[in-house]
Design an enzyme around this catalytic site. Structure first.
Site, PDB file in Angstrom:
ATOM      1  N   GLU A 137      -1.925   3.078   0.726  1.00  0.00           N
ATOM      2  CA  GLU A 137      -0.481   3.035   1.022  1.00  0.00           C
ATOM      3  C   GLU A 137       0.142   1.731   0.529  1.00  0.00           C
ATOM      4  O   GLU A 137       1.257   1.733  -0.003  1.00  0.00           O
ATOM      5  CB  GLU A 137      -0.221   3.221   2.520  1.00  0.00           C
ATOM      6  CG  GLU A 137      -0.707   4.532   3.114  1.00  0.00           C
ATOM      7  CD  GLU A 137      -0.285   5.772   2.336  1.00  0.00           C
ATOM      8  OE1 GLU A 137       0.762   5.749   1.659  1.00  0.00           O
ATOM      9  OE2 GLU A 137      -1.031   6.766   2.379  1.00  0.00           O
ATOM     10  N   HIS A 140       1.092   1.749  -3.025  1.00  0.00           N
ATOM     11  CA  HIS A 140       2.357   2.451  -3.317  1.00  0.00           C
ATOM     12  C   HIS A 140       3.533   1.467  -3.348  1.00  0.00           C
ATOM     13  O   HIS A 140       4.487   1.655  -4.098  1.00  0.00           O
ATOM     14  CB  HIS A 140       2.652   3.515  -2.258  1.00  0.00           C
ATOM     15  CG  HIS A 140       2.005   4.841  -2.524  1.00  0.00           C
ATOM     16  ND1 HIS A 140       2.270   5.587  -3.655  1.00  0.00           N
ATOM     17  CD2 HIS A 140       1.126   5.575  -1.794  1.00  0.00           C
ATOM     18  CE1 HIS A 140       1.574   6.721  -3.606  1.00  0.00           C
ATOM     19  NE2 HIS A 140       0.865   6.736  -2.493  1.00  0.00           N
TER      20      HIS A 140
HETATM   21 ZN   LIG Z   1      -0.435   8.216  -1.921  1.00  0.00          ZN
END
Ligand SMILES: [Zn+2]
Length: 176
Positions: A137, A140
């Protein structure tokens, strides 16, 4: 209903470096963003979701705390992640890259410091799949997707699938 939609491989938003949030002055925005993120994560039955995946380039991600060892923390605002330990190989997927699941190496452990919705700072020491999910995450927020981290051989093998996703869901999508 919100107009925020899941972004797929090929969306430029997924490739930007996201900005930090000013928790006290952006409460309204943060509230609507988190409501949408939690809805979409639940709907898509994902393990985690980062704000760029629903079209907002801000440093926020959420994780499913029922599935991961997170001591009830599921919201991570302005996170800082440091990794340690040996590289560990496990399988990953991403809601923005449907149908692709690949094994990849990441450090086994991670420490994350972040803020919750009330602006309270917390730190968690994580291992195994929870540490992996946080790294995925957090990537990202810097415009990095898990397929970027595959070996050159694996990358070549998923290339065709990636261009199909781009064609099907991307901005130049012609499927009506
Ligand atoms: Zn992802």
């Amino acid at each position: 209903m919100s107009s925020r939609k899941l972004q797929y491989y090929g969306s430029k938003i997924l490739r930007n470096r996201s900005r930090g949030i000013d928790i006290s002055s952006e409460q309204e925005f943060l509230h609507s963003l988190l409501a949408d993120m939690l809805d979409i994560l639940r709907l898509e039955r994902g393990l985690g979701l980062a704000a760029p995946q629903i079209g907002e380039n801000v440093r926020v991600f959420i994780l499913n705390s029922e599935e991961l060892s997170l001591k009830d923390h599921s919201i991570f605002i302005n996170p800082e992640v440091t990794t340690s330990g040996p590289l560990n190989k496990d399988e990953e997927g991403c809601l923005s890259i449907p149908g692709i699941f690949e094994y990849l190496r990441r450090p086994l452990s991670a420490v994350v410091t972040a803020y919750d919705f009330s602006g309270k700072r917390f730190t968690l020491e994580l291992d195994d799949y929870t540490a992996r999910a946080v790294q995925h995450e957090n990537d990202h927020l810097d415009g990095i997707l898990f397929v970027d981290r595959l070996s050159p051989i694996r990358k070549r093998l998923v290339k065709k699938q990636l261009s199909e996703i781009k064609r099907e869901y991307g901005p130049d999508n012609r499927i009506l």
